[in-house]
Motif scaffolding. Structure first.
Motif, PDB file in Angstrom:
ATOM      1  N   GLU A  45       3.958  -6.816  -1.944  1.00 49.94           N
ATOM      2  CA  GLU A  45       3.650  -7.043  -3.302  1.00 49.94           C
ATOM      3  C   GLU A  45       2.562  -6.368  -3.482  1.00 49.94           C
ATOM      4  OE1 GLU A  45       3.988  -9.624  -1.031  1.00 49.94           O
ATOM      5  OE2 GLU A  45       6.159 -10.338  -1.813  1.00 49.94           O
ATOM      6  N   ALA A  46       1.923  -6.126  -4.727  1.00 53.92           N
ATOM      7  CA  ALA A  46       0.896  -5.503  -5.344  1.00 53.92           C
ATOM      8  C   ALA A  46      -0.410  -6.431  -5.130  1.00 53.92           C
ATOM      9  CB  ALA A  46       1.077  -5.086  -6.547  1.00 53.92           C
ATOM     10  N   GLN A  79      -6.064   5.778  -1.847  1.00 55.94           N
ATOM     11  CA  GLN A  79      -4.583   5.595  -1.041  1.00 55.94           C
ATOM     12  C   GLN A  79      -4.164   4.101  -1.586  1.00 55.94           C
ATOM     13  OE1 GLN A  79      -5.686   5.038   3.312  1.00 55.94           O
ATOM     14  NE2 GLN A  79      -3.631   3.886   3.505  1.00 55.94           N
ATOM     15  N   LEU A  80      -4.990   3.317  -1.895  1.00 54.88           N
ATOM     16  CA  LEU A  80      -4.758   1.721  -2.476  1.00 54.88           C
ATOM     17  C   LEU A  80      -3.755   2.129  -3.710  1.00 54.88           C
ATOM     18  CD1 LEU A  80      -4.892  -1.301  -2.695  1.00 54.88           C
ATOM     19  CD2 LEU A  80      -7.147  -0.759  -3.823  1.00 54.88           C
ATOM     20  N   LEU A  81      -4.458   3.044  -4.704  1.00 54.17           N
ATOM     21  CA  LEU A  81      -3.748   3.035  -5.977  1.00 54.17           C
ATOM     22  C   LEU A  81      -2.319   3.712  -5.704  1.00 54.17           C
ATOM     23  CD1 LEU A  81      -6.728   4.165  -8.248  1.00 54.17           C
ATOM     24  CD2 LEU A  81      -5.538   1.897  -7.994  1.00 54.17           C
ATOM     25  N   HIS A  94       0.090   1.157  -4.008  1.00 53.87           N
ATOM     26  CA  HIS A  94       0.224  -0.200  -5.025  1.00 53.87           C
ATOM     27  C   HIS A  94      -0.254   0.143  -6.372  1.00 53.87           C
ATOM     28  CE1 HIS A  94       1.353  -2.510  -1.708  1.00 53.87           C
ATOM     29  NE2 HIS A  94       0.283  -1.992  -0.880  1.00 53.87           N
ATOM     30  N   PRO A  95       0.406   0.988  -7.294  1.00 55.84           N
ATOM     31  CA  PRO A  95       0.016   1.266  -8.390  1.00 55.84           C
ATOM     32  C   PRO A  95      -0.231   0.112  -9.395  1.00 55.84           C
ATOM     33  CG  PRO A  95       2.136   2.042  -8.054  1.00 55.84           C
ATOM     34  CD  PRO A  95       1.732   1.561  -6.800  1.00 55.84           C
ATOM     35  N   ASP A  96       0.469  -1.041  -9.108  1.00 58.39           N
ATOM     36  CA  ASP A  96       0.410  -2.419  -9.932  1.00 58.39           C
ATOM     37  C   ASP A  96      -0.557  -3.126  -9.280  1.00 58.39           C
ATOM     38  OD1 ASP A  96       2.281  -1.081 -11.381  1.00 58.39           O
ATOM     39  OD2 ASP A  96       4.154  -2.436 -10.393  1.00 58.39           O
ATOM     40  N   CYS A  97      -1.586  -2.719  -8.616  1.00 55.04           N
ATOM     41  CA  CYS A  97      -2.503  -3.802  -7.884  1.00 55.04           C
ATOM     42  C   CYS A  97      -3.591  -4.084  -9.185  1.00 55.04           C
ATOM     43  CB  CYS A  97      -3.214  -3.200  -6.541  1.00 55.04           C
ATOM     44  SG  CYS A  97      -4.475  -1.871  -7.292  1.00 55.04           S
TER      45      CYS A  97
END
Length: 119
Positions: free
Chosen positions: A42-43, A69-71, A74-77
């Motif tokens: 999950e984001a 890297q995070l984005l 998980h582009p929906d974070c």
């Protein structure tokens, strides 16, 4: 990606979780946890992003690359950060560098975000 910013102790995490009822967003705390090497389905909600930046800077890590890297993963974070650029300018070079980098990163995140809110 969503970005929520605001003053210290303004209820940002509560606001975000109330805004997304029933959705699964694991919360990780930038003050004590790190995203590096983490695999989540999950984001995540990245709480205390500013403290994560501070810890990474102290460790000599590439904060921009790790944020990217995070984005990417998980582009929906959801990113939550305190505003840290107001008030008295610190005398310590490292503190000024931290504030400047965090502010610039938050501006970059705001440009990429689907939603930005100031709490």
């Amino acid at each position: 990606m969503e970005l929520y910013i605001g003053g210290y102790a303004q209820g940002k995490l509560t606001y975000v979780t109330d805004r997304h009822p029933g959705e699964k967003h694991p919360v990780w705390d930038g003050a004590t946890e790190t995203f590096t090497g983490r695999t989540l389905k999950e984001a995540p909600v990245c709480n205390h992003y500013q403290l994560w930046v501070k810890r990474l800077l102290k460790d000599g890590a590439d904060v921009r690359a790790l944020t990217g890297q995070l984005l990417l993963e998980h582009p929906d974070c959801i990113i939550i950060s305190d505003e840290i650029g107001n008030g008295i300018v610190p005398m310590e070079h490292e503190e000024r560098e931290y504030r400047e980098l965090t502010g610039r990163l938050l501006c970059e995140l705001a440009n990429k975000a689907d939603r930005v809110e100031r709490i």
